[in-house]
Design an enzyme around this catalytic site. Structure first.
Site, short mmCIF file in Angstrom:
data_model
loop_
_atom_site.label_atom_id
_atom_site.label_comp_id
_atom_site.label_asym_id
_atom_site.label_seq_id
_atom_site.Cartn_x
_atom_site.Cartn_y
_atom_site.Cartn_z
N CYS A 268 0.80 -1.23 0.00
CA CYS A 268 0.00 0.00 0.00
C CYS A 268 0.83 1.27 0.00
CB CYS A 268 -0.99 -0.02 1.16
SG CYS A 268 -0.26 0.16 2.80
N HIS A 327 -2.93 1.50 6.76
CA HIS A 327 -3.13 1.51 5.32
C HIS A 327 -2.79 2.91 4.82
CE1 HIS A 327 -4.48 0.57 1.38
NE2 HIS A 327 -5.53 1.36 1.41
N ASP A 350 -7.17 6.02 -3.60
CA ASP A 350 -6.44 4.85 -3.11
C ASP A 350 -6.02 3.98 -4.28
OD1 ASP A 350 -5.42 2.71 -1.73
OD2 ASP A 350 -7.12 2.50 -0.37
N ASN A 390 -14.26 4.50 9.37
CA ASN A 390 -15.33 4.78 10.34
C ASN A 390 -16.33 3.64 10.48
OD1 ASN A 390 -16.32 6.47 12.29
ND2 ASN A 390 -17.57 7.69 10.91
N ASP A 392 -17.95 0.03 11.97
CA ASP A 392 -18.06 -0.65 13.25
C ASP A 392 -17.49 -2.06 13.12
OD1 ASP A 392 -19.21 1.55 14.34
OD2 ASP A 392 -21.25 0.76 14.38
N GLU A 442 -14.55 10.06 17.82
CA GLU A 442 -15.21 8.78 18.12
C GLU A 442 -16.00 8.90 19.42
OE1 GLU A 442 -15.63 6.31 16.39
OE2 GLU A 442 -13.98 6.01 14.98
N GLU A 447 -20.69 11.85 15.61
CA GLU A 447 -20.16 10.66 14.93
C GLU A 447 -21.23 9.58 14.83
OE1 GLU A 447 -18.20 6.70 14.71
OE2 GLU A 447 -19.18 7.55 16.48
#
Length: 684
Positions: A268, A327, A350, A390, A392, A442, A447
Site C-alpha cells: 500500500c 493503510h 487509493d 469509520n 463498526d 469517536e 459521529e
C-alpha cells in the site's frame, strides 16, 4: 508567385527556459522539453530569416494527441498580431528586434493536460521539429484552475517538495518511513505524460483533474497487461524487490518508463508513494495519508465482521473482511464541479488494488467532506473509504450446538476503526493528525449521527447494531511494543458490575502476521484460569520470545504479533473477546554528516550501529540515498553479534544545490529496516 527567398520563415524557437521555468515553478524538472502550467503566460522568442513585416503571416499551432482538431480542442491556432480568444488561449507580440520577435502565450486554465507540439506557420512555410515539444501541467497557482490551492506553503509542500514520508506501524507505535517522491527526477515527468496516453482517457478528459486523478489511480496497479506496479502480499518476493526495500517512487517509474513492463513488487505505501509522485508531477496537490486500524469491508455493509471458533482462531472461510494495522493512500486537492456544492478540497484516492470501481481497480477521488458527513453515495467510492476509517467492528463466536452453528456477538466496537489518520506536516518533518478531517471524534453524538445517516442511506437492516444483551463483563487487552528478542506481556483488564469472587478462563491465540492481517505463522495458544475479585482485575499472559524469534528470519516483511483473547466467567458463562497487536521495537543507529556541502566536493556519511538486542543479526546492510546527490548505495556487514558495534562509510558527490535529505537505512534478516535521515545544505 512570391519569391521563396522573400518568404518569411521561422528558423528557431527559443523557449526561454530559464525565465519561464522560474515563473511556472518547473525549474527542477529534469526533462529536455520545456514545462509550463496552464492558465499562465509564458514567452517564446522566434528567430526569423528576416524582420517581421505587416504583410507577413504568422500563426502558432499547438496540438496534442492523435489527429488534432480545433473542434475537439486538441488544436489551438493563434495569431499573435490579432489578439483573440481561442478556447481561452491568447497570444500577443511583446517585442520586435530585427530578426527576432518575442511572443507572450497564455494557455487556457481549462486546457488539455499533456504533451504538445508547437508548429509555426508563415505563409506556405511551416516550422515542424521534434525539438518544439512542450509539456502543459495543471496549475495550483492559477485561481481559475480546478486545482488552485490558495496557500503558498501548502503549494510548496504538496507540489514542490520531492521528499517526505509515510507513517507505518501501529496506532500505539507510529513510525516514520522516509520516502523520496522524486517527481522532478529524470524520466519521471515523461513517464507521467506517457501514462496519460496509455490510460483510457480521451484527450478532452485530460482537462479535468477528477478524471485524470481517477485514471492515474487505475494505472498504478498492473491489470490486464497494463499498469506500473504489481502488488504482492504473499511474503515471497523472488523475481522482484520486496516492498519494504523501496525508498522512493522515481526508480519504480523510471524502470516502468524504460522497460514498459510492470515493476515487482508493491504494497500500500508503495502504491500511495508512486501515485502521490505522479499527481505532484502533473500539478495536482497531493499528500500521502495513513490510517491505522484501517478496515477492508468486502461485504459493503459498513461493518467489519470477524468470525472465530471456540479456541479463538479466526474462521477464514467465513471471515472476508479484514483490518489492516495501517493503510496508506493519497489525498488530492481539487474542485468538484461534478458534485453539489460543498465537496471541493481534499479527495481520498487509493491506488492499492482492493475492490473494483466501475470495472477497474481504483478508488476515488472521494471528497473528505462526504466521508466526514457519511454521504456514502457521493462519487467516487465514498462508501468504501467511509468503511475504511469509520466502520463498526463485530466479532462473532461460532459455536456448535446440537450439530448446528450458532453465532454470538462477543464484541462490538464502535471506536476501533480508523485511528490516528496521519500525514506529514506542511514544511516540517513531523506527523500531523488529520483524523478530524475524515470524521467527528469517536463516541461523539455527531459521529453516531453520521453512522445512522450512512446506514439510512444504505437501507440496511441493523439488527447487529442493537444491543444483544446487557453486558456485565467488559474486557480490554494492553500490550506495549517489545524490544525484539524479549518476551511479550499481554495484560487482560476485566471490568465487572459485581465485586464477587468468580473464576475466569482466559484463552489467548497468538500468531505472526503481516500488517494486512494475513497470517504468516501460528505461534501458540495460552490458557489461564484465575480467580478474580473486585470490579476491576488484571490477568497477564506471557509470550516467550522463543515462540516467535525463529519465524522472523523466514519473513521478508515487517511482522506484527496478533493476540486474540477470549475471557469467560465460569459461573455466569459471560463471554467477551478482544484483539490486540504488538509491534517490535529496534535499537537506533547514528549517522555523522556535515551540515553543509558543495557541488563537486566529496561528502562522507559515517554510520554507527550497536546491536543492543539479545540475538545476533544476520545479513546486515547499510544503504544511503539522496535525490540529486546519490543513487542507492549499499554496504554489507554480515552477522552482527549481541553487543557488537559496526561502522560504515558511504561516500557521494553532490551535483545539485539546495537543502538535500539523506536517507540511511539499516536492514537484516531479523530487523527489516531502521531509518535515519539528515538534511544537508548544498551550495555551489
Amino acid at each position: 508567385m512570391m519569391d521563396a527567398s522573400k518568404e518569411l520563415q521561422v528558423l528557431h524557437i527559443d523557449f526561454l527556459n530559464q525565465d519561464n521555468a522560474v515563473s511556472h515553478h518547473t525549474w527542477e524538472f529534469q526533462t529536455s522539453s520545456p514545462v509550463f502550467r496552464r492558465g499562465q503566460v509564458f514567452h517564446l522568442r522566434l528567430v526569423l530569416n528576416q524582420p517581421l513585416q505587416s504583410y507577413h503571416q504568422l500563426k502558432l499551432e499547438f496540438s496534442t494527441g492523435p489527429n488534432p482538431s480545433i473542434a475537439k480542442h486538441t488544436l489551438v491556432v493563434l495569431d499573435p498580431r490579432t489578439p483573440s480568444d481561442h478556447y481561452n488561449w491568447q497570444a500577443t507580440l511583446q517585442n520586435e528586434s530585427g530578426k527576432e520577435v518575442t511572443v507572450a502565450v497564455t494557455s487556457s486554465p481549462n486546457a488539455i493536460l499533456g504533451k504538445y507540439q508547437l508548429n509555426v506557420k508563415t505563409g506556405n512555410h511551416i516550422l515542424k521539429s521534434e525539438e518544439n515539444i512542450l509539456y502543459l501541467l495543471f496549475n495550483p497557482w492559477c485561481k481559475e484552475d480546478m486545482v488552485f490551492m490558495p496557500d503558498e506553503d501548502e503549494r510548496k509542500e504538496y507540489i514542490l517538495n520531492d521528499t517526505g514520508c509515510h507513517y507505518v506501524g501501529a496506532a500505539r507505535s507510529i513510525k516514520c518511513k522516509p520516502w523520496n517522491f522524486g517527481q522532478f527526477e529524470k524520466n519521471v515527468l515523461d513517464c507521467c505524460i506517457s501514462l496519460l496516453t496509455e490510460s483510457s482517457l480521451k484527450p478532452t478528459d485530460r482537462r479535468d483533474p477528477v478524471l485524470v486523478c481517477r485514471a492515474m489511480c487505475a494505472m498504478m496497479s498492473f491489470e490486464k497487461g497494463q499498469g506500473v506496479l504489481i502488488g504482492n502480499w504473499t511474503g515471497d518476493y523472488e523475481g522482484g524487490t520486496a516492498p519494504y526495500k523501496w525508498t522512493g517512487s522515481a526508480p519504480i517509474l523510471q524502470q516502468y518508463y524504460n522497460t514498459k513492463q510492470a515493476v515487482c513488487f508493491g504494497q500500500c505505501w508503495v502504491f500511495a508513494g508512486i501515485l502521490t509522485t505522479v499527481l505532484r508531477a502533473l500539478g495536482i496537490p497531493a499528500r500521502s495519508v495513513t490510517g491505522f486500524d484501517s478496515a477492508h469491508d468486502t461485504e459493503r455493509n459498513l461493518t467489519v465482521d470477524t468470525y472465530v471458533n471456540e479456541n479463538g482462531e479466526k474462521i477464514t472461510s467465513m471471515t472476508h473482511d479484514s483490518v489492516w494495522n495501517f493503510h496508506v493512500w493519497t489525498d488530492a486537492w481539487m474542485k468538484r464541479p461534478d458534485l453539489p456544492k460543498g465537496y471541493d478540497g481534499w479527495q481520498a484516492v487509493d491506488a492499492t488494488p482492493q475492490e473494483r470501481s466501475q470495472g477497474v481497480f481504483c478508488c476515488g477521488p472521494s471528497p473528505l467532506t462526504a466521508i466526514r458527513k457519511g454521504d456514502i453515495f457521493i462519487v467516487y467510492d465514498t462508501r468504501f473509504v467511509f468503511s475504511e476509517v469509520n466502520g463498526d467492528r463485530l466479532i462473532w463466536l461460532v459455536k456448535m450446538v446440537n450439530g448446528q452453528e450458532e453465532l454470538h456477538v462477543i464484541s462490538m466496537e464502535t471506536t476501533s476503526i480508523g485511528k490516528n489518520i496521519s500525514t506529514k506536516a506542511v514544511g516540517q518533518d513531523r506527523r500531523r493528525d488529520i483524523t478530524y478531517e475524515y470524521k467527528y471524534p469517536e463516541g461523539s453524538s455527531e459521529e453516531r449521527q453520521v453512522m445512522d445517516h450512512a446506514f439510512l442511506l444504505l437501507s440496511s437492516e441493523r439488527e447487529h447494531r442493537r444491543p444483544v444483551k446487557e453486558n456485565f463483563l467488559h474486557m480490554s487487552v494492553q500490550s506495549d511494543d517489545v524490544l525484539l528478542g524479549n518476551s511479550v506481556n499481554f495484560t487482560v483488564i476485566l471490568k465487572r458490575k459485581t465485586a464477587a469472587l468468580q473464576n475466569v478462563n482466559i484463552l489467548g491465540s497468538f500468531e505472526l502476521q503481516l500488517y494486512t492481517g494475513k497470517k504468516m505463522a501460528k505461534l501458540c495458544d495460552l490458557n489461564k484460569t484465575s480467580q478474580i475479585q473486585g470490579q476491576v482485575s488484571e490477568v497477564t499472559l506471557t509470550l516467550d520470545s522463543k515462540t516467535y524469534i525463529n519465524s522472523l528470519a523466514i519473513l521478508d516483511d515487517e511482522p506484527v504479533i496478533r493476540g486474540f483473547i477470549i475471557a469467560e466467567i465460569v459461573e455466569s458463562k459471560e463471554i467477551m473477546a478482544s484483539e490486540v497487536f504488538t509491534s517490535f521495537q529496534y535499537p537506533e543507529f547514528s549517522i555523522e554528516l556535515p551540515n553543509t556541502g558543495r557541488i563537486g566536493q566529496l561528502l562522507v556519511c559515517n554510520c554507527i550501529f550497536k546491536n543492543t538486542l539479545a540475538i545476533p543479526l544476520t545479513d546486515v546492510k547499510f544503504s544511503l540515498e539522496s535525490l540529486g546527490i546519490s543513487s542507492l548505495q549499499t554496504s554489507d556487514h554480515g552477522t552482527v553479534q549481541p553487543g557488537e558495534t559496526i561502522q560504515s562509510q558511504i561516500k557521494c558527490t553532490p551535483i545539485k544545490t539546495g537543502p538535500k535529505k539523506f536517507i540511511v537505512k539499516l536492514s537484516s534478516k531479523q530487523v527489516k529496516e531502521i531509518n535515519a535521515q539528515k538534511i544537508v545544505l548544498i551550495t555551489k
